[in-house]
Design a protein around this motif. Structure first.
Motif, PDB file in Angstrom:
ATOM      1  N   SER A  82      29.955  -3.463 -58.549  1.00 29.54           N
ATOM      2  CA  SER A  82      31.359  -3.420 -58.129  1.00 29.54           C
ATOM      3  C   SER A  82      31.636  -2.351 -57.083  1.00 29.54           C
ATOM      4  CB  SER A  82      32.267  -3.211 -59.346  1.00 29.54           C
ATOM      5  OG  SER A  82      31.999  -1.958 -59.944  1.00 29.54           O
ATOM      6  N   ASP A  83      30.704  -1.398 -56.881  1.00 25.40           N
ATOM      7  CA  ASP A  83      30.876  -0.411 -55.812  1.00 25.40           C
ATOM      8  C   ASP A  83      30.684  -1.029 -54.433  1.00 25.40           C
ATOM      9  OD1 ASP A  83      31.383   1.553 -57.663  1.00 25.40           O
ATOM     10  OD2 ASP A  83      29.369   2.421 -57.586  1.00 25.40           O
ATOM     11  N   ARG A  84      30.010  -2.172 -54.380  1.00 23.66           N
ATOM     12  CA  ARG A  84      29.810  -2.925 -53.143  1.00 23.66           C
ATOM     13  C   ARG A  84      29.192  -2.069 -52.034  1.00 23.66           C
ATOM     14  NH1 ARG A  84      34.463  -7.644 -52.814  1.00 23.66           N
ATOM     15  NH2 ARG A  84      34.293  -8.234 -55.012  1.00 23.66           N
ATOM     16  N   ALA A  85      28.161  -1.318 -52.381  1.00 19.46           N
ATOM     17  CA  ALA A  85      27.430  -0.546 -51.381  1.00 19.46           C
ATOM     18  C   ALA A  85      26.869  -1.482 -50.317  1.00 19.46           C
ATOM     19  CB  ALA A  85      26.295   0.228 -52.051  1.00 19.46           C
TER      20      ALA A  85
END
Length: 254
Positions: A82-85
């Motif tokens: 969910s951090d979408r690095a």
């Protein structure tokens, strides 16, 4: 001469199936020193008859064209989908292309969540917190005809450690396994791409070591670390997914 020409014209007859392991992170330093890293654990479980390459996507390494590979494995990670690095989103787009090309994929834990996210599902923090230790997996009737799961028992123990989950499966995904804590323990999308929340690459020794490192956090979260450690046991059916996936890749590559 004809046989020699045939071999020259069909070099694939003599090559090993090529599998890429997408490394998405590293384990705790204490476990790394004792047991090696995530990719090492997968290499121990996958068939030695495969030609395996490890690509560290977290470090920005690129796996090339998905069609260069006969199979793809995606490891776990301490990172959060969910951090979408940037590296994670890039890997997700690459995986989506691989699924469309019907390259066999096995995503584990983070890889399971990333696969779901990349194909339109949702990954995020589980509303009830962390699941860790040895827990039972229940297979659904849809697993009876699944190429990877069909020979497994209806219930079996597996090693788990995660705080994020697949909260919503992608459209068209087939749910294969669940348990009381996690409704999306295993799924398939397309003919040959699977995600599993549990860890087929973990031994019971590795699971126990994880819990020992996690113990202070588990206690703060209201979990019984001692009981979880005492409850660890081997999970051979879960671990069998790696040789099963190996065989499936080799059969499709013929």
């Amino acid at each position: 001469m004809q046989e020699d020409n045939t071999v020259q014209q069909n070099p694939s007859l003599n090559r090993k199936a090529r599998v890429v392991v997408l490394k998405t992170g590293s384990t705790y330093p204490r476990l790394l020193a004792q047991f090696g890293d995530f990719d090492d654990w997968f290499l121990r479980g996958l068939s030695t008859e495969l030609d395996i390459t490890v690509i560290n996507v977290e470090a920005g390494e690129l796996p090339g064209n998905p069609e260069d590979w006969d199979g793809i494995v995606v490891t776990g990670s301490p990172a959060m989908v969910s951090d979408r690095a940037e590296w994670s989103e890039n890997a997700g787009r690459w995986l989506a292309t691989a699924v469309r090309s019907e390259i066999p994929v096995l995503g584990v834990c983070y890889g399971h969540q990333l696969l779901a996210h990349a194909l339109g599902g949702e990954a995020g923090y589980h509303p009830d917190g962390r699941e860790t230790g040895t827990h039972e997996i229940e297979l659904l009737p849809e697993a009876d005809s699944d190429a990877l799961f069909r020979e497994l028992p209806k219930t079996f123990p597996a090693q788990l450690t995660h705080r994020q989950s697949v909260l919503r499966l992608p459209e068209g995904a087939v749910l294969l396994g669940r348990n009381g804590f996690e409704p999306n323990q295993a799924f398939r999308i397309g003919p040959c791409a699977w995600g599993v929340q549990f860890h087929p690459e973990f031994t019971d020794t590795v699971m126990r070591a994880y819990l020992e490192v996690q113990a202070p956090d588990l206690t703060r979260e209201g979990l019984d670390a001692e009981a979880l450690i005492a409850g660890v046991k081997p999970a051979p059916d879960a671990s069998s997914l790696l040789p099963r996936f190996s065989r499936l890749v080799m059969e499709r590559a013929r």
